[in-house]
Design a protein around this motif. Structure first.
Motif, mmCIF file in Angstrom:
data_model
loop_
_atom_site.group_PDB
_atom_site.id
_atom_site.type_symbol
_atom_site.label_atom_id
_atom_site.label_comp_id
_atom_site.label_asym_id
_atom_site.label_seq_id
_atom_site.Cartn_x
_atom_site.Cartn_y
_atom_site.Cartn_z
ATOM 1 N N ASN A 519 -40.983 -49.962 -18.911
ATOM 2 C CA ASN A 519 -39.521 -50.052 -18.946
ATOM 3 C C ASN A 519 -39.028 -51.326 -18.240
ATOM 4 N N ARG A 520 -39.781 -52.451 -18.466
ATOM 5 C CA ARG A 520 -39.466 -53.792 -17.951
ATOM 6 C C ARG A 520 -39.689 -53.921 -16.447
ATOM 7 N N TYR A 521 -40.382 -52.995 -15.850
ATOM 8 C CA TYR A 521 -40.727 -53.096 -14.429
ATOM 9 C C TYR A 521 -42.248 -53.112 -14.287
ATOM 10 N N HIS A 522 -42.726 -53.847 -13.274
ATOM 11 C CA HIS A 522 -44.144 -53.872 -12.967
ATOM 12 C C HIS A 522 -44.460 -52.814 -11.908
ATOM 13 N N TYR A 523 -45.610 -52.173 -12.073
ATOM 14 C CA TYR A 523 -46.044 -51.136 -11.140
ATOM 15 C C TYR A 523 -47.429 -51.485 -10.604
ATOM 16 N N ASP A 579 -39.903 -44.935 -12.555
ATOM 17 C CA ASP A 579 -39.810 -43.955 -13.622
ATOM 18 C C ASP A 579 -40.768 -42.810 -13.326
ATOM 19 N N PRO A 580 -40.305 -41.565 -13.352
ATOM 20 C CA PRO A 580 -41.192 -40.433 -13.045
ATOM 21 C C PRO A 580 -42.383 -40.322 -13.992
ATOM 22 N N VAL A 581 -42.271 -40.890 -15.177
ATOM 23 C CA VAL A 581 -43.323 -40.684 -16.156
ATOM 24 C C VAL A 581 -44.638 -41.339 -15.758
ATOM 25 N N VAL A 582 -44.611 -42.302 -14.821
ATOM 26 C CA VAL A 582 -45.832 -43.044 -14.500
ATOM 27 C C VAL A 582 -46.722 -42.296 -13.510
ATOM 28 N N ASN A 583 -46.214 -41.262 -12.858
ATOM 29 C CA ASN A 583 -47.014 -40.560 -11.850
ATOM 30 C C ASN A 583 -47.163 -39.078 -12.185
ATOM 31 N N ASN A 584 -48.355 -38.574 -11.924
ATOM 32 C CA ASN A 584 -48.621 -37.146 -12.026
ATOM 33 C C ASN A 584 -48.369 -36.466 -10.683
ATOM 34 N N SER A 585 -48.498 -35.145 -10.687
ATOM 35 C CA SER A 585 -48.594 -34.356 -9.467
ATOM 36 C C SER A 585 -49.923 -33.627 -9.539
ATOM 37 N N SER A 586 -50.749 -33.749 -8.490
ATOM 38 C CA SER A 586 -52.090 -33.167 -8.499
ATOM 39 C C SER A 586 -52.215 -32.079 -7.446
ATOM 40 N N ARG A 587 -52.989 -31.082 -7.802
ATOM 41 C CA ARG A 587 -53.315 -30.015 -6.858
ATOM 42 C C ARG A 587 -54.837 -29.835 -6.871
ATOM 43 N N VAL A 588 -55.452 -29.951 -5.688
ATOM 44 C CA VAL A 588 -56.896 -29.793 -5.559
ATOM 45 C C VAL A 588 -57.155 -28.553 -4.707
ATOM 46 N N ARG A 589 -58.112 -27.743 -5.146
ATOM 47 C CA ARG A 589 -58.365 -26.472 -4.470
ATOM 48 C C ARG A 589 -59.860 -26.308 -4.213
ATOM 49 N N TRP A 590 -60.188 -25.915 -2.989
ATOM 50 C CA TRP A 590 -61.564 -25.588 -2.608
ATOM 51 C C TRP A 590 -61.600 -24.160 -2.047
ATOM 52 N N THR A 591 -62.694 -23.463 -2.340
ATOM 53 C CA THR A 591 -62.963 -22.171 -1.721
ATOM 54 C C THR A 591 -64.352 -22.258 -1.108
ATOM 55 N N VAL A 592 -64.436 -21.960 0.200
ATOM 56 C CA VAL A 592 -65.704 -22.167 0.901
ATOM 57 C C VAL A 592 -65.886 -21.088 1.958
ATOM 58 N N ASP A 593 -67.132 -20.694 2.159
ATOM 59 C CA ASP A 593 -67.487 -19.789 3.255
ATOM 60 C C ASP A 593 -68.037 -20.631 4.401
ATOM 61 N N LEU A 594 -67.462 -20.453 5.584
ATOM 62 C CA LEU A 594 -67.867 -21.230 6.757
ATOM 63 C C LEU A 594 -68.500 -20.323 7.794
ATOM 64 N N ASP A 595 -69.722 -20.669 8.189
ATOM 65 C CA ASP A 595 -70.370 -19.971 9.293
ATOM 66 C C ASP A 595 -69.785 -20.434 10.614
ATOM 67 N N TYR A 606 -57.729 -40.742 -5.258
ATOM 68 C CA TYR A 606 -56.691 -40.605 -6.274
ATOM 69 C C TYR A 606 -55.894 -41.898 -6.387
ATOM 70 N N ASP A 607 -55.176 -42.023 -7.481
ATOM 71 C CA ASP A 607 -54.342 -43.203 -7.742
ATOM 72 C C ASP A 607 -52.894 -42.760 -7.913
ATOM 73 N N TYR A 608 -51.998 -43.620 -7.445
ATOM 74 C CA TYR A 608 -50.589 -43.436 -7.767
ATOM 75 C C TYR A 608 -49.975 -44.809 -8.016
ATOM 76 N N TYR A 609 -48.846 -44.834 -8.674
ATOM 77 C CA TYR A 609 -48.186 -46.079 -9.049
ATOM 78 C C TYR A 609 -46.873 -46.208 -8.309
ATOM 79 N N THR A 610 -46.603 -47.444 -7.888
ATOM 80 C CA THR A 610 -45.338 -47.723 -7.207
ATOM 81 C C THR A 610 -44.743 -49.000 -7.774
ATOM 82 N N ARG A 611 -43.442 -49.024 -7.928
ATOM 83 C CA ARG A 611 -42.767 -50.180 -8.525
ATOM 84 C C ARG A 611 -42.609 -51.292 -7.497
ATOM 85 N N HIS A 612 -42.755 -52.537 -7.978
ATOM 86 C CA HIS A 612 -42.545 -53.666 -7.060
ATOM 87 C C HIS A 612 -41.899 -54.823 -7.802
#
Length: 612
Positions: A519-523, A579-595, A606-612
């Motif tokens: 949209n004419r902007y660099h990210y 523009d919101p379209v350039v970035n996702n929203s991520s959710r990472v989940r772990w399940t672990v048993d700890l002694d 991970y990567d994200y985009y920012t306008r400059h």
């Protein structure tokens, strides 16, 4: 059929499931008193109470029709929802139901103390007296006549109590009464005058009561009879049938506000393990019932898990002759009723402080089909989308509250430790060393919550309610137990663990300027590495579920973490530019048993985009 439609249908079916009415063997002036045989006396047969402060009232009564084929109901409900008032005859055809006002005049007489001299003289007419006047002359004779005229005036509050009449006090929350319902102001009789005739040996003397300095009468009477007259307006409902002089029985049903039940739980974790099986918790449910509607005398009460859909619940039925619906429960307990939409509804809460509602979960095989210990006098049954507990007969007058034990159940449970992190990035602020500017990165607190995961192995649902979590007599926490169907599971937060703490660090791995143009902007594409650390300092092994949420797209995840990608979410950013379209929203989940003393250190790139 939709859930709302089913909920609405079930309310009508509640009345239909009652035994059918048992057959029993206005054109006139509404101000004429109705004979007792033509007056319908209703008895409450059942009340169905919902959690939102409304109830369904079922009543039955019988009377004999008069020469016009009419029977009359004096005890007209003061609140009924539009379209919910129904009268069904056991036999015969009900032609019309008419509601209106009738007037009646009431007279009350009381002996009250005399308020002035003229009243004392009037009370003692015909009796001998000695009068000393202001000129110090003394006269003896018989009070032959007191020259007075009768008066009347509006009865003030000081005299209302003397006549047994209520003192009207305005309530700031209550609407102004309907002018049709207001009775005329009571009128009290009185006398007014100044002169009296004293029959003496010298003849009749006309004296002024105001000139009396002393008055002597043997066994003087000091009270006078006063009369209060009032015109009352009352509701009357007339049911007209085709046949005169016939015994007719009516089933009357209406939906109204004023009665509510609140579920409260006690969860006792002191049961521990049953042999080598899972840990078990003892769950007690009680219903706290509030009545601000009408007296319930020896009445069966049903309480419902679920809230029916009544579109016109705030609109008064015209048959009640009320301008607005009287919700006395809101007036009596406004703070309590305000909580309904927040915590005590039947919404299925998800992701609230780590609460879990997992559809289709199956109970452990050894516990499947475990029953609920209901008191003998209680039964429970499901009706479509609503579930009903049938309570025993009870007496609960208006303004009273009661607590009724509903059930006791034993449920398997396990401890689950949850750590939820949410990275929120400020897309504008920078934080050079020593500048004091807030960091462009913030995360939720590194708090690991202990939760208990309960499995509903009973055949009845658990409704949403406040839960007190106990270990014997030691309170652990109070939280919210959310709606849980049979075979489903729910989680209830207990407390923040002091022996399981997490750490979070993040570093930039790479920065690609002008990575994309949109949209004419660099990210610029910023590659980040998030590093988590969690150590179990408890003396026993624990199971931990870790959830990391951030704005961007997860690329590399260690330790078999599960990634869920979603579109841009504004909650991941502050002061987002671009523009919101350039970035996702991520959710990472772990399940672990700890002694004990074991450390878990997963990473995410991970990567994200920012306008400059």
């Amino acid at each position: 059929m939709t859930r709302r439609t089913l909920a609405a249908v079930v309310v009508l079916s509640l009345a239909a499931t009652l035994s059918p009415p048992r057959a029993s063997g206005q054109d006139g002036d509404p101000e004429v008193d109705v004979g007792a045989e033509h007056r319908l006396e209703l008895r409450t047969e059942k009340v169905v109470v919902f959690k939102d402060g409304f109830c369904l009232v079922v009543k039955r009564g019988a009377a004999t029709t008069d020469e016009n084929g009419e029977i009359h109901l004096e005890d007209v409900p003061d609140s009924a929802v539009l379209g919910s008032f129904w009268a069904t005859p056991a036999s015969g055809r009900l032609l019309t139901t008419t509601a209106g006002w009738v007037e009646s005049e009431k007279t009350i007489e009381r002996e009250l103390p005399c308020a002035d001299r003229i009243e004392v003289l009037e009370a003692n007419v015909g009796r001998e007296c000695t009068v000393e006047l202001s000129d110090k002359s003394i006269h003896t004779g018989v009070i032959r006549r007191v020259l007075v005229r009768e008066t009347s005036s509006t009865l003030g509050d000081p005299l209302r109590a003397a006549f047994g009449l209520p003192v009207v006090v305005a309530h700031p929350r209550r609407p102004r009464p309907d002018p049709h319902a207001a009775a005329s102001a009571p009128v009290v009789s009185g006398i007014s005058g100044q002169y009296f005739v004293l029959d003496t040996a010298e003849g009749d003397l006309l004296l002024s009561a105001s000139d009396i300095r002393k008055l002597g009468i043997r066994e003087m009477k000091t009270t006078i009879t006063r009369t209060v007259t009032s015109t009352d307006r009352a509701k009357r409902m007339t049911f007209r049938f085709a046949e005169p002089d016939a015994r007719r029985e009516l089933l009357v049903v209406y939906f109204r506000p004023g009665v509510r039940w609140i579920p409260t739980y006690r969860i006792d974790l002191s049961g521990g393990r049953a042999g080598d099986g899972p840990r078990t918790a003892e769950i007690d449910l009680q219903a706290e019932i509030i009545n601000e509607a009408e007296d319930l005398i020896d009445t069966p009460i049903d309480i419902v898990v679920g809230v029916p859909n009544f579109r016109f619940r705030t609109v008064a039925s015209p048959l009640t002759l009320e301008r607005v619906l009287r919700n006395t429960l809101v007036e009596a307990a406004p703070q309590l009723m305000g909580q309904f939409r927040n915590d005590f509804s039947n919404l299925l809460y998800t992701q609230r402080a780590g609460e879990l509602h997992r559809a289709g979960a199956q109970p452990p095989a050894a516990e499947a089909g475990a029953g609920v210990e209901l008191p003998e006098e209680l039964t429970a049954e499901g009706r479509q989308d609503l579930f009903v507990y049938n309570l025993p007969r009870m007496t609960l007058r208006r303004g009273e509250r009661t607590a009724v034990s509903i059930f006791r159940a034993t449920s398997p449970y396990r401890d689950v430790y949850t750590w939820d992190l949410h990275v929120v990035r400020n897309n504008i602020a920078v934080a050079p060393s020593g500048s004091g500017v807030q960091s462009p990165l913030s995360i939720s607190q590194n708090e690991v919550w202990r939760q208990i995961e309960l499995t509903n192995t009973t055949d009845v649902p658990w409704t949403t309610g406040a839960a007190m979590i106990m270990d014997g007599h030691q309170p652990l926490a109070q939280e919210l137990l959310t709606y849980t169907s049979p075979t489903d599971v729910c989680r209830v937060p207990v407390t923040v663990s002091v022996d399981a703490r997490g750490t979070f660090e993040e570093r930039e791995v790479r920065r690609d300027l002008r990575a994309i143009e949109w949209n004419r902007y660099h990210y610029a594409r910023i590659r980040q590495e998030a590093m988590l650390g969690l150590c179990n300092h408890k003396s026993e092994a624990i199971q931990v579920e870790i959830t990391l949420r951030f704005g961007g797209k997860a690329d590399e995840v260690s330790h078999d973490g599960t990634v869920t990608l979603a579109p841009y979410s504004a909650t991941d950013w502050e002061n987002y530019r671009g523009d919101p379209v350039v970035n996702n929203s991520s959710r990472v989940r772990w399940t672990v048993d700890l002694d004990p003393e074991e450390v878990f250190e997963p990473t995410v790139v991970y990567d994200y985009y920012t306008r400059h």
